[in-house]
Write an enzyme that holds these catalytic residues in place. Structure first.
Site, PDB file in Angstrom:
ATOM      1  N   ARG A  37     -27.330  32.156  -1.447  1.00 52.47           N
ATOM      2  CA  ARG A  37     -26.361  31.952  -2.503  1.00 52.47           C
ATOM      3  C   ARG A  37     -25.702  33.266  -3.025  1.00 52.47           C
ATOM      4  O   ARG A  37     -24.650  33.319  -3.545  1.00 52.47           O
ATOM      5  CB  ARG A  37     -26.876  31.242  -3.577  1.00 52.47           C
ATOM      6  CG  ARG A  37     -26.974  29.786  -3.388  1.00 52.47           C
ATOM      7  CD  ARG A  37     -27.911  28.990  -4.538  1.00 52.47           C
ATOM      8  NE  ARG A  37     -27.712  27.678  -4.330  1.00 52.47           N
ATOM      9  CZ  ARG A  37     -28.401  26.619  -4.777  1.00 52.47           C
ATOM     10  NH1 ARG A  37     -29.423  27.257  -5.717  1.00 52.47           N
ATOM     11  NH2 ARG A  37     -28.437  25.287  -4.744  1.00 52.47           N
ATOM     12  N   LYS A 202     -36.738  11.115  -1.072  1.00 53.29           N
ATOM     13  CA  LYS A 202     -36.767   9.672  -1.741  1.00 53.29           C
ATOM     14  C   LYS A 202     -35.448   9.087  -1.503  1.00 53.29           C
ATOM     15  O   LYS A 202     -34.254   9.765  -1.488  1.00 53.29           O
ATOM     16  CB  LYS A 202     -36.940   9.903  -3.269  1.00 53.29           C
ATOM     17  CG  LYS A 202     -38.368  10.334  -3.971  1.00 53.29           C
ATOM     18  CD  LYS A 202     -38.209  10.786  -5.312  1.00 53.29           C
ATOM     19  CE  LYS A 202     -39.597  11.220  -5.788  1.00 53.29           C
ATOM     20  NZ  LYS A 202     -39.565  11.326  -7.267  1.00 53.29           N
ATOM     21  N   GLY A 360     -29.112  22.460  -0.329  1.00 55.91           N
ATOM     22  CA  GLY A 360     -30.583  22.355  -0.915  1.00 55.91           C
ATOM     23  C   GLY A 360     -31.512  22.580   0.340  1.00 55.91           C
ATOM     24  O   GLY A 360     -31.351  23.746   1.128  1.00 55.91           O
ATOM     25  N   GLY A 384     -27.164  19.032  -4.917  1.00 52.15           N
ATOM     26  CA  GLY A 384     -26.849  18.053  -5.722  1.00 52.15           C
ATOM     27  C   GLY A 384     -25.491  17.709  -5.981  1.00 52.15           C
ATOM     28  O   GLY A 384     -24.765  16.761  -6.406  1.00 52.15           O
TER      29      GLY A 384
END
Length: 404
Positions: A37, A202, A360, A384
């Site tokens: 980043r 998930k 991510g 996200g």
């Protein structure tokens, strides 16, 4: 309205430009373990420096509780930023306090200053709009113009992402512009075959993406911890693997919807099953429908896709013209369970078309496993934010910059 870019701000020589970057990098004992980043922020900052702007960089790091916490200081990030810019970068030990005020005042044309972690101030992430606006007003005192370039936070309505951009002339930096260009290509008339690879822990984290992309893709490949909820939806036992039992009916609906649309959902045919969650745990490959038939029985944990699945996924990826990948195929941080992620990542480097790594953990895996970042079409800086965009959601940090 279209996205406002830096050109819309006019000449910037001698003007103070506050740049909202996303420098939320992983740190271990004060050392940056992945500077992706930081490097991604360089093109915009270099452009502003070359124009003679006085550049004030702001960012958050981690999740401090609205008060200073040394382990979340941006000082090591400022040091690394100076190295990648190959230029001196000053650092203020506070965000809107005396040191920041003094160092902003001392900033010369073409110089760069990093302010301390935004989240040391409770107004940054406050749920109260008035509190966010008050903090944004303090930041605005440093700015003649604002450039928003932290794509990883544009889905958040926070003071530096939303309110600040309304208080001064504002525009998107080149990183946000590049991210949007790629995401637009993933949602509007993507070149086919279009394959989406989803992993991570998930199913619930990916529900919106699956629902929004099912009508748009040719194939959906499922790995990571979420695969076990899909296997359970097919009636298979998954041992002690990660399972979201409350999502089984939802997953059954996706499988039925995909079949009706003619979209292929590829699920693993084999899985690497381990005795425990450990790098030195005993493990073996098992058929996906026989996880509990291993010596570990019902206590066995699925921690990676198996070699047959990895090969099948790779073949499908290599044959695509557009690929979006979000989420590792297994626990890549542990060497015995990294191979599925490695094989899929390698296949993305061979795509004759657009290959997108969706930020991510996927981006971290690419770097940790030693891939050349240039071999991928695009590596997103915002997992996200990318997912919410692909869900079709409105992102406040983009809307405030004119994006509709």
């Amino acid at each position: 309205m279209t996205l406002r870019t830096i050109d819309s701000l006019g000449p910037l020589a001698g003007r103070r430009v506050v740049v909202r970057c996303d420098l939320n990098v992983p740190l271990k004992d004060g050392v940056i373990t992945d500077d992706g980043r930081v490097r991604a922020s360089v093109p915009t900052l270099t452009s502003l420096v070359d124009q003679g702007a006085k550049v004030i960089v702001i960012s958050h790091l981690g999740r401090p509780e609205g008060a200073p916490d040394p382990k979340y200081s941006l000082e090591p990030v400022a040091t690394r930023l100076g190295e990648v810019l190959d230029a001196p970068v000053a650092f203020a030990s506070d965000t809107v306090g005396d040191d920041a005020v003094a160092k902003v005042a001392a900033l010369g044309d073409g110089e760069v200053l990093v302010l301390e972690n935004l989240r040391f101030n409770p107004g940054e992430t406050s749920k109260n709009e008035a509190e966010r606006t008050a903090f944004a007003g303090q930041l605005a005192e440093f700015a003649d113009a604002v450039v928003s370039d932290g794509f990883g936070v544009v889905h958040r309505k926070q003071a530096s992402v939303y309110e600040l951009e309304q208080l001064r002339p504002s525009a998107a930096g080149s990183l946000i512009a590049a991210e949007l260009d790629v995401l637009d290509r993933l949602t509007e008339n993507p070149e086919r075959p279009y394959v989406v690879v989803l992993g991570g822990s998930k199913v619930s984290d990916k529900l919106g993406v699956i629902e929004h992309l099912l009508p748009r893709v040719d194939a959906l490949l499922i790995g990571g911890g979420m695969l076990f909820t899909f296997l359970a939806a097919q009636g298979h036992k998954v041992g002690s693997s990660l399972l979201e039992a409350d999502q089984i009916d939802t997953v059954k609906g996706y499988l039925a919807d995909a079949a009706e649309r003619g979209v292929d959902i590829l699920l693993p045919t084999d899985v690497v099953v381990a005795a425990s969650f450990s790098a030195d745990a005993e493990h073996q490959v098992a058929p996906a429908d026989a996880i509990e038939d291993t010596p570990f029985g019902a206590s066995g944990l699925g921690l990676d896709i198996g070699p047959d699945t990895a090969a099948a996924f790779a073949e499908r990826v290599r044959g695509a013209k557009t690929v979006f990948w979000n989420g590792p195929m297994g626990v890549f941080e542990l060497a015995p369970f990294a191979e599925g992620t490695r094989v899929v990542a390698s296949a993305l480097t061979e795509v004759d078309g657009l290959s997108v790594v969706g930020g991510g953990d996927s981006a971290a895996a690419v770097r940790q496993l030693g891939f050349d970042e240039a071999a991928f079409g695009h590596i997103s800086t915002g997992g996200g934010a990318s997912l919410e965009f692909l869900e079709g959601k409105k992102l406040p940090g983009l809307e405030v910059l004119g994006w509709q």
